[in-house]
Write a protein that holds these residues in place. Structure first.
Motif, PDB file in Angstrom:
ATOM      1  N   SER A 169       0.813  -1.203   0.000  1.00 45.64           N
ATOM      2  CA  SER A 169       0.000   0.000   0.000  1.00 45.64           C
ATOM      3  C   SER A 169       0.855   1.265   0.000  1.00 45.64           C
ATOM      4  CB  SER A 169      -0.939   0.012   1.213  1.00 45.64           C
ATOM      5  OG  SER A 169      -0.190  -0.090   2.409  1.00 45.64           O
ATOM      6  N   ASP A 170       2.155   1.130   0.311  1.00 48.31           N
ATOM      7  CA  ASP A 170       3.020   2.311   0.324  1.00 48.31           C
ATOM      8  C   ASP A 170       3.453   2.706  -1.075  1.00 48.31           C
ATOM      9  OD1 ASP A 170       4.395  -0.122   0.236  1.00 48.31           O
ATOM     10  OD2 ASP A 170       6.271   0.856   0.804  1.00 48.31           O
ATOM     11  N   ARG A 171       3.190   1.864  -2.075  1.00 45.06           N
ATOM     12  CA  ARG A 171       3.539   2.163  -3.449  1.00 45.06           C
ATOM     13  C   ARG A 171       2.308   2.673  -4.193  1.00 45.06           C
ATOM     14  NH1 ARG A 171       9.074   2.364  -3.731  1.00 45.06           N
ATOM     15  NH2 ARG A 171      10.013   0.433  -2.973  1.00 45.06           N
ATOM     16  N   SER A 172       2.497   3.707  -4.986  1.00 45.10           N
ATOM     17  CA  SER A 172       1.370   4.283  -5.724  1.00 45.10           C
ATOM     18  C   SER A 172       1.078   3.460  -6.981  1.00 45.10           C
ATOM     19  CB  SER A 172       1.679   5.726  -6.116  1.00 45.10           C
ATOM     20  OG  SER A 172       2.724   5.757  -7.084  1.00 45.10           O
ATOM     21  N   LEU A 173      -0.089   3.690  -7.555  1.00 49.25           N
ATOM     22  CA  LEU A 173      -0.456   2.991  -8.774  1.00 49.25           C
ATOM     23  C   LEU A 173       0.473   3.392  -9.923  1.00 49.25           C
ATOM     24  CD1 LEU A 173      -2.409   1.102 -10.238  1.00 49.25           C
ATOM     25  CD2 LEU A 173      -3.870   3.078 -10.688  1.00 49.25           C
ATOM     26  N   ASP A 174       0.876   4.650  -9.960  1.00 47.50           N
ATOM     27  CA  ASP A 174       1.795   5.099 -11.014  1.00 47.50           C
ATOM     28  C   ASP A 174       3.122   4.351 -10.940  1.00 47.50           C
ATOM     29  OD1 ASP A 174       0.101   6.943 -12.208  1.00 47.50           O
ATOM     30  OD2 ASP A 174       0.633   8.518 -10.780  1.00 47.50           O
ATOM     31  N   TYR A 175       3.564   4.036  -9.730  1.00 47.87           N
ATOM     32  CA  TYR A 175       4.802   3.281  -9.578  1.00 47.87           C
ATOM     33  C   TYR A 175       4.673   1.903 -10.232  1.00 47.87           C
ATOM     34  CZ  TYR A 175       8.432   0.488  -7.322  1.00 47.87           C
ATOM     35  OH  TYR A 175       9.476  -0.369  -7.068  1.00 47.87           O
TER      36      TYR A 175
ATOM     37  N   LEU B   4      -1.267  -6.847 -11.450  1.00 53.09           N
ATOM     38  CA  LEU B   4      -1.551  -6.086 -12.672  1.00 53.09           C
ATOM     39  C   LEU B   4      -1.428  -6.961 -13.909  1.00 53.09           C
ATOM     40  CD1 LEU B   4       0.051  -2.551 -12.183  1.00 53.09           C
ATOM     41  CD2 LEU B   4      -2.367  -3.111 -12.465  1.00 53.09           C
ATOM     42  N   ARG B   5      -0.464  -7.845 -13.926  1.00 52.79           N
ATOM     43  CA  ARG B   5      -0.293  -8.718 -15.088  1.00 52.79           C
ATOM     44  C   ARG B   5      -1.414  -9.736 -15.183  1.00 52.79           C
ATOM     45  NH1 ARG B   5       6.334  -9.628 -15.317  1.00 52.79           N
ATOM     46  NH2 ARG B   5       6.783  -7.494 -16.062  1.00 52.79           N
TER      47      ARG B   5
ATOM     48  N   LEU C 147     -11.021   2.322 -10.373  1.00 46.92           N
ATOM     49  CA  LEU C 147     -11.202   0.902 -10.050  1.00 46.92           C
ATOM     50  C   LEU C 147      -9.872   0.261  -9.668  1.00 46.92           C
ATOM     51  CD1 LEU C 147     -13.654  -0.178 -12.917  1.00 46.92           C
ATOM     52  CD2 LEU C 147     -14.219   0.305 -10.524  1.00 46.92           C
ATOM     53  N   LEU C 148      -8.816   0.630 -10.373  1.00 41.26           N
ATOM     54  CA  LEU C 148      -7.496   0.089 -10.041  1.00 41.26           C
ATOM     55  C   LEU C 148      -6.998   0.604  -8.690  1.00 41.26           C
ATOM     56  CD1 LEU C 148      -5.572   0.222 -13.457  1.00 41.26           C
ATOM     57  CD2 LEU C 148      -6.332  -1.814 -12.216  1.00 41.26           C
ATOM     58  N   GLU C 149      -7.250   1.878  -8.419  1.00 39.60           N
ATOM     59  CA  GLU C 149      -6.840   2.442  -7.124  1.00 39.60           C
ATOM     60  C   GLU C 149      -7.539   1.708  -5.978  1.00 39.60           C
ATOM     61  OE1 GLU C 149      -4.577   4.572  -6.500  1.00 39.60           O
ATOM     62  OE2 GLU C 149      -4.318   5.978  -8.165  1.00 39.60           O
ATOM     63  N   GLN C 150      -8.813   1.436  -6.153  1.00 39.03           N
ATOM     64  CA  GLN C 150      -9.564   0.726  -5.121  1.00 39.03           C
ATOM     65  C   GLN C 150      -9.047  -0.707  -4.968  1.00 39.03           C
ATOM     66  OE1 GLN C 150     -13.759   0.506  -5.912  1.00 39.03           O
ATOM     67  NE2 GLN C 150     -14.262  -0.413  -3.933  1.00 39.03           N
ATOM     68  N   ASP C 151      -8.736  -1.333  -6.096  1.00 39.40           N
ATOM     69  CA  ASP C 151      -8.213  -2.701  -6.054  1.00 39.40           C
ATOM     70  C   ASP C 151      -6.847  -2.732  -5.389  1.00 39.40           C
ATOM     71  OD1 ASP C 151      -8.621  -5.537  -7.041  1.00 39.40           O
ATOM     72  OD2 ASP C 151      -6.687  -5.080  -7.947  1.00 39.40           O
TER      73      ASP C 151
ATOM     74  N   TRP D 285      -6.352  -5.275  -2.334  1.00 32.01           N
ATOM     75  CA  TRP D 285      -5.868  -6.590  -2.782  1.00 32.01           C
ATOM     76  C   TRP D 285      -4.706  -7.082  -1.950  1.00 32.01           C
ATOM     77  CZ3 TRP D 285      -1.148  -8.256  -4.786  1.00 32.01           C
ATOM     78  CH2 TRP D 285      -1.154  -9.564  -5.306  1.00 32.01           C
ATOM     79  N   ARG D 286      -4.739  -8.349  -1.622  1.00 32.51           N
ATOM     80  CA  ARG D 286      -3.624  -9.049  -1.000  1.00 32.51           C
ATOM     81  C   ARG D 286      -3.450 -10.382  -1.714  1.00 32.51           C
ATOM     82  NH1 ARG D 286      -3.492  -4.689   0.382  1.00 32.51           N
ATOM     83  NH2 ARG D 286      -3.411  -3.763   2.459  1.00 32.51           N
ATOM     84  N   ASP D 287      -2.216 -10.765  -1.953  1.00 36.21           N
ATOM     85  CA  ASP D 287      -1.945 -11.999  -2.671  1.00 36.21           C
ATOM     86  C   ASP D 287      -2.382 -13.197  -1.818  1.00 36.21           C
ATOM     87  OD1 ASP D 287      -1.040 -13.972  -4.314  1.00 36.21           O
ATOM     88  OD2 ASP D 287       1.082 -13.681  -3.881  1.00 36.21           O
ATOM     89  N   PRO D 288      -3.347 -14.000  -2.295  1.00 39.35           N
ATOM     90  CA  PRO D 288      -3.814 -15.129  -1.484  1.00 39.35           C
ATOM     91  C   PRO D 288      -2.893 -16.341  -1.546  1.00 39.35           C
ATOM     92  CG  PRO D 288      -5.021 -15.051  -3.546  1.00 39.35           C
ATOM     93  CD  PRO D 288      -4.106 -13.850  -3.540  1.00 39.35           C
ATOM     94  N   TYR D 289      -1.916 -16.332  -2.453  1.00 43.14           N
ATOM     95  CA  TYR D 289      -1.081 -17.513  -2.641  1.00 43.14           C
ATOM     96  C   TYR D 289       0.373 -17.326  -2.216  1.00 43.14           C
ATOM     97  CZ  TYR D 289      -5.078 -18.490  -5.614  1.00 43.14           C
ATOM     98  OH  TYR D 289      -6.349 -18.666  -6.097  1.00 43.14           O
ATOM     99  N   GLY D 290       0.781 -16.102  -2.006  1.00 46.40           N
ATOM    100  CA  GLY D 290       2.180 -15.867  -1.654  1.00 46.40           C
ATOM    101  C   GLY D 290       2.428 -14.410  -1.348  1.00 46.40           C
ATOM    102  N   GLN D 291       3.502 -13.886  -1.883  1.00 46.46           N
ATOM    103  CA  GLN D 291       3.882 -12.519  -1.600  1.00 46.46           C
ATOM    104  C   GLN D 291       4.148 -11.738  -2.891  1.00 46.46           C
ATOM    105  OE1 GLN D 291       7.201 -12.594   1.094  1.00 46.46           O
ATOM    106  NE2 GLN D 291       5.983 -13.310   2.806  1.00 46.46           N
ATOM    107  N   ALA D 292       3.368 -12.018  -3.900  1.00 48.80           N
ATOM    108  CA  ALA D 292       3.506 -11.289  -5.162  1.00 48.80           C
ATOM    109  C   ALA D 292       3.089  -9.837  -4.987  1.00 48.80           C
ATOM    110  CB  ALA D 292       2.660 -11.937  -6.251  1.00 48.80           C
ATOM    111  N   GLY D 293       3.746  -8.944  -5.704  1.00 45.62           N
ATOM    112  CA  GLY D 293       3.419  -7.530  -5.635  1.00 45.62           C
ATOM    113  C   GLY D 293       2.228  -7.192  -6.509  1.00 45.62           C
ATOM    114  N   TYR D 294       1.706  -6.006  -6.317  1.00 43.77           N
ATOM    115  CA  TYR D 294       0.587  -5.561  -7.142  1.00 43.77           C
ATOM    116  C   TYR D 294       1.038  -5.352  -8.584  1.00 43.77           C
ATOM    117  CZ  TYR D 294      -3.796  -3.386  -8.361  1.00 43.77           C
ATOM    118  OH  TYR D 294      -5.009  -3.106  -8.938  1.00 43.77           O
ATOM    119  N   GLY D 295       2.252  -4.931  -8.771  1.00 47.64           N
ATOM    120  CA  GLY D 295       2.844  -4.772 -10.092  1.00 47.64           C
ATOM    121  C   GLY D 295       4.180  -5.481 -10.114  1.00 47.64           C
ATOM    122  N   PRO D 296       4.928  -5.305 -11.161  1.00 49.12           N
ATOM    123  CA  PRO D 296       4.769  -4.354 -12.257  1.00 49.12           C
ATOM    124  C   PRO D 296       3.844  -4.876 -13.338  1.00 49.12           C
ATOM    125  CG  PRO D 296       6.759  -5.621 -12.558  1.00 49.12           C
ATOM    126  CD  PRO D 296       6.179  -6.059 -11.225  1.00 49.12           C
ATOM    127  N   LEU D 297       3.613  -4.007 -14.321  1.00 52.08           N
ATOM    128  CA  LEU D 297       2.789  -4.379 -15.446  1.00 52.08           C
ATOM    129  C   LEU D 297       3.683  -4.748 -16.631  1.00 52.08           C
ATOM    130  CD1 LEU D 297      -0.025  -4.655 -16.692  1.00 52.08           C
ATOM    131  CD2 LEU D 297       0.064  -2.212 -17.227  1.00 52.08           C
TER     132      LEU D 297
END
Length: 216
Positions: free
Chosen positions: A13-19, A37-38, A196-200, A204-216
């Motif tokens: 959550s400390d990383r912005s969507l633009d990042y 994102l991918r 919608l992406l900002e809300q997600d 969002w939390r990875d249910p299977y491990g520790q994957a990040g929200y990005g990169p794209l």
């Protein structure tokens, strides 16, 4: 005394969507690395490709009805093929717009057995056409090549095959091949989709491990 059952979940959550949307970040990350994102881009591209193919098939049916009505000199084929084609095209077009503007469900397993890039699609289409023309060349009678009516019929069949291959193979593969770029462009150009992406991102939390929200 404290107990620790495993590694703490990695929140982003400390990383912005633009990042996470940054092309520079994507460029230095392995192409097969997993991220939220991918997954969203892949699912969105698969759905968009499928509905785009359906829209194209509907248009091909309408066009086929027109061509056959002219070729056969009767209007029977026009409503027989045109009406279902128009209905299929309109319905698939509506769903295409819908999935383009919403976040897809990534929990559903999407199985794609076709080419996933434009290059692969072109190779597949070329192979199919080569096989078809080869079989026809070996099985057709010599007189067929001197019959203008037979050649016109062959040309119509070939044009119909090419149209179906384009809308059913090339179009979906192109959309899927550009899925990540398409999602990035949509996030930048559409404030509602970005919301919608900002809300997600916030929930969002990875249910299977520790994957990040990005990169794209």
């Amino acid at each position: 005394m404290s107990y620790q059952s495993g590694p703490a979940p990695l929140y982003h959550s400390d990383r912005s969507l633009d990042y996470w949307l940054s092309p520079e970040l994507a460029a230095i990350t392995p192409a097969n690395a997993r991220s939220r994102l991918r997954e969203l881009a892949g699912a969105r591209g698969a759905y968009m490709g499928a509905w785009a193919a359906g829209t194209g098939v509907g248009a091909v049916l309408v066009l086929l009805g027109v061509v056959l009505s002219v070729r056969l000199g009767t209007l029977v084929t026009l409503p027989a093929l045109g009406l279902p084609g128009a209905a299929i095209g309109a319905l698939c077009g509506m769903f295409f717009v819908r999935v383009r503007n919403r976040l897809p469900r990534t929990s559903r397993a999407l199985v794609n057995r076709g080419p996933g890039s434009l290059r692969g699609a072109l190779s597949f289409v070329a192979f199919v056409l080569l096989v078809f023309m080869g079989l026809f060349a070996f099985t057709a009678k010599p007189s067929t090549w001197q019959d203008p009516d037979a050649l016109l019929t062959l040309a119509l069949i070939l044009a119909f095959m090419v149209s179906l291959l384009v809308v059913g193979i090339i179009v979906p593969a192109t959309i899927m091949g550009r899925a990540r770029e398409s999602l990035r462009h949509k996030a930048v150009s559409d404030p509602q989709f970005r919301g919608l992406l900002e809300q997600d991102l916030a929930t969002w939390r990875d249910p299977y491990g520790q994957a990040g929200y990005g990169p794209l």
